[in-house]
Design a protein around this motif. Structure first.
Motif, mmCIF file in Angstrom:
data_model
loop_
_atom_site.group_PDB
_atom_site.id
_atom_site.type_symbol
_atom_site.label_atom_id
_atom_site.label_comp_id
_atom_site.label_asym_id
_atom_site.label_seq_id
_atom_site.Cartn_x
_atom_site.Cartn_y
_atom_site.Cartn_z
ATOM 1 N N TYR A 145 0.818 -1.216 0.000
ATOM 2 C CA TYR A 145 0.000 0.000 0.000
ATOM 3 C C TYR A 145 0.858 1.276 0.000
ATOM 4 O O TYR A 145 0.452 2.298 -0.573
ATOM 5 C CB TYR A 145 -0.952 0.001 1.197
ATOM 6 N N THR A 146 2.028 1.227 0.633
ATOM 7 C CA THR A 146 2.936 2.386 0.587
ATOM 8 C C THR A 146 3.418 2.627 -0.842
ATOM 9 O O THR A 146 3.427 3.762 -1.340
ATOM 10 C CB THR A 146 4.144 2.174 1.518
ATOM 11 N N ASP A 205 0.447 3.933 -2.915
ATOM 12 C CA ASP A 205 0.165 5.360 -2.677
ATOM 13 C C ASP A 205 1.201 6.264 -3.331
ATOM 14 O O ASP A 205 0.855 7.306 -3.900
ATOM 15 C CB ASP A 205 0.119 5.636 -1.173
ATOM 16 N N SER A 206 2.479 5.895 -3.236
ATOM 17 C CA SER A 206 3.535 6.731 -3.821
ATOM 18 C C SER A 206 3.406 6.788 -5.338
ATOM 19 O O SER A 206 3.568 7.849 -5.947
ATOM 20 C CB SER A 206 4.912 6.211 -3.420
ATOM 21 N N ASN A 256 0.390 9.016 -6.266
ATOM 22 C CA ASN A 256 0.668 10.449 -6.106
ATOM 23 C C ASN A 256 1.560 10.983 -7.221
ATOM 24 O O ASN A 256 1.462 12.157 -7.587
ATOM 25 C CB ASN A 256 1.331 10.709 -4.751
#
Length: 338
Positions: free
Chosen positions: A64-65, A68-69, A72
């Protein structure tokens, strides 16, 4: 995602685990098992539980990290499925497959929409070319019967031609790069072509044209630049005075730039309207009063200038002048070609 939120999310698992440990302890006491052995067994169970818990946390946090990155960083968010790897845990796979199906469905819808829009553009272009044929005949008929025809009729025909051209170039501006032919052209010759196209207006309204220092070559597309300049002149025609109208066209060289100035002595543009004159459908104070503007001409000019690698701006003072400035950059040639 952090450890605190994950623990809160997994609160039911912790409660269930501790209840299970209490039951195991009670059963082992009931069976008279040594307390040291009981705690040793419960300790091993607890270690394996923690190992499984933190392993699952690490899997999800990593996925998930990274997700998300990437999300973005992407301007076009729907490309996330092409960038992220399919995770190894079940919930992640379900999410990944759902996103893939959603993205596939969206792409199919977009393709159908693009086909529909392209068909409409083709129809509009075909219609415009068909309309231009009777307009050309009408123009020719007026010229052949100049003594019987009023100059105002010819002016109205030219206005219709200009509006038809505006629609055509607006439609084409969505994919203008397909129609480019960038090369070094004579700025003076392009301006003379545009003036020749509008000669009837200049003669009928006795508009004085002043040409200065135009002997420069610029990298651009001649057809698109003629349209841009024609739109600027037509804007000047709408707001110049009925007597002693003057349009001054000049150029200068500065470093690697050729700067073109087109200035009229018209009613000018209010200072509050200047930042928005290139906005789509913006007519401003003058357009609302005289009701002559659609607000599309300058918008299309700005769009085409950006695609050609030119810069366009406007300076104006009320009841004094309006000056359009187009900057051509020598080193933008290869940027435009890319």
């Amino acid at each position: 995602m952090n450890i605190k939120t994950y623990i809160r999310d997994q609160a039911f698992v912790f409660i269930f685990f501790f209840l299970m440990c209490i039951l195991i302890y009670i059963f082992m006491i009931f069976w008279h098992i040594n307390q040291s052995l009981i705690f040793f067994i419960l300790g091993i169970i607890f270690v394996f539980f923690l190992f499984t818990f933190f392993y699952n946390f690490y899997q999800r946090k990593s996925f998930y990290t990274h997700f998300d990155s990437l999300l973005n960083e992407l301007d076009q968010k729907f490309l996330i499925c092409e960038m992220v790897k399919e995770p190894s845990f079940l919930e992640g796979k379900i999410l990944y497959n759902a996103l893939y199906d959603i993205n596939k469905s969206m792409m199919e819808e977009m393709n159908e929409l693009h086909l529909s829009v392209d068909e409409f553009k083709d129809y509009v272009e075909m219609w415009i070319h068909e309309v231009k044929i009777p307009l050309s005949h009408l123009n020719l008929s007026i010229y052949n019967h100049q003594f019987q025809s009023k100059p105002s009729i010819l002016e109205q025909v030219h206005k219709i031609e200009n509006q038809v051209d505006q629609v055509l170039y607006y439609v084409r501006s969505q994919s203008a790069q397909k129609d480019y032919l960038i090369k070094s052209i004579s700025l003076s010759q392009i301006i003379k072509n545009v003036i020749k196209k509008n000669k009837d207006y200049f003669i009928y309204h006795k508009v004085k044209v002043i040409l200065n220092n135009l002997d420069y070559n610029v990298y651009t597309d001649s057809k698109w630049l003629e349209f841009i300049l024609n739109q600027i002149l037509n804007n000047s025609f709408q707001y110049t005075p009925t007597h002693e109208a003057i349009i001054d066209i000049s150029a200068m060289k500065k470093d690697n730039q050729i700067i073109l100035f087109i200035q009229d002595n018209g009613i000018g543009i209010q200072k509050s309207d200047l930042p928005r004159v290139f906005d789509k459908s913006f007519t401003g104070h003058n357009g609302r009063i005289q009701k002559k503007s659609t607000g599309m001409g300058l918008y299309i000019c700005k769009k085409l200038c950006q695609q050609l690698g030119h810069h366009i701006s406007i300076d104006s003072k009320i009841n004094q002048y309006t000056k359009v400035i187009i900057t051509f950059y020598d080193d933008h040639y290869y940027d435009v070609m890319k």
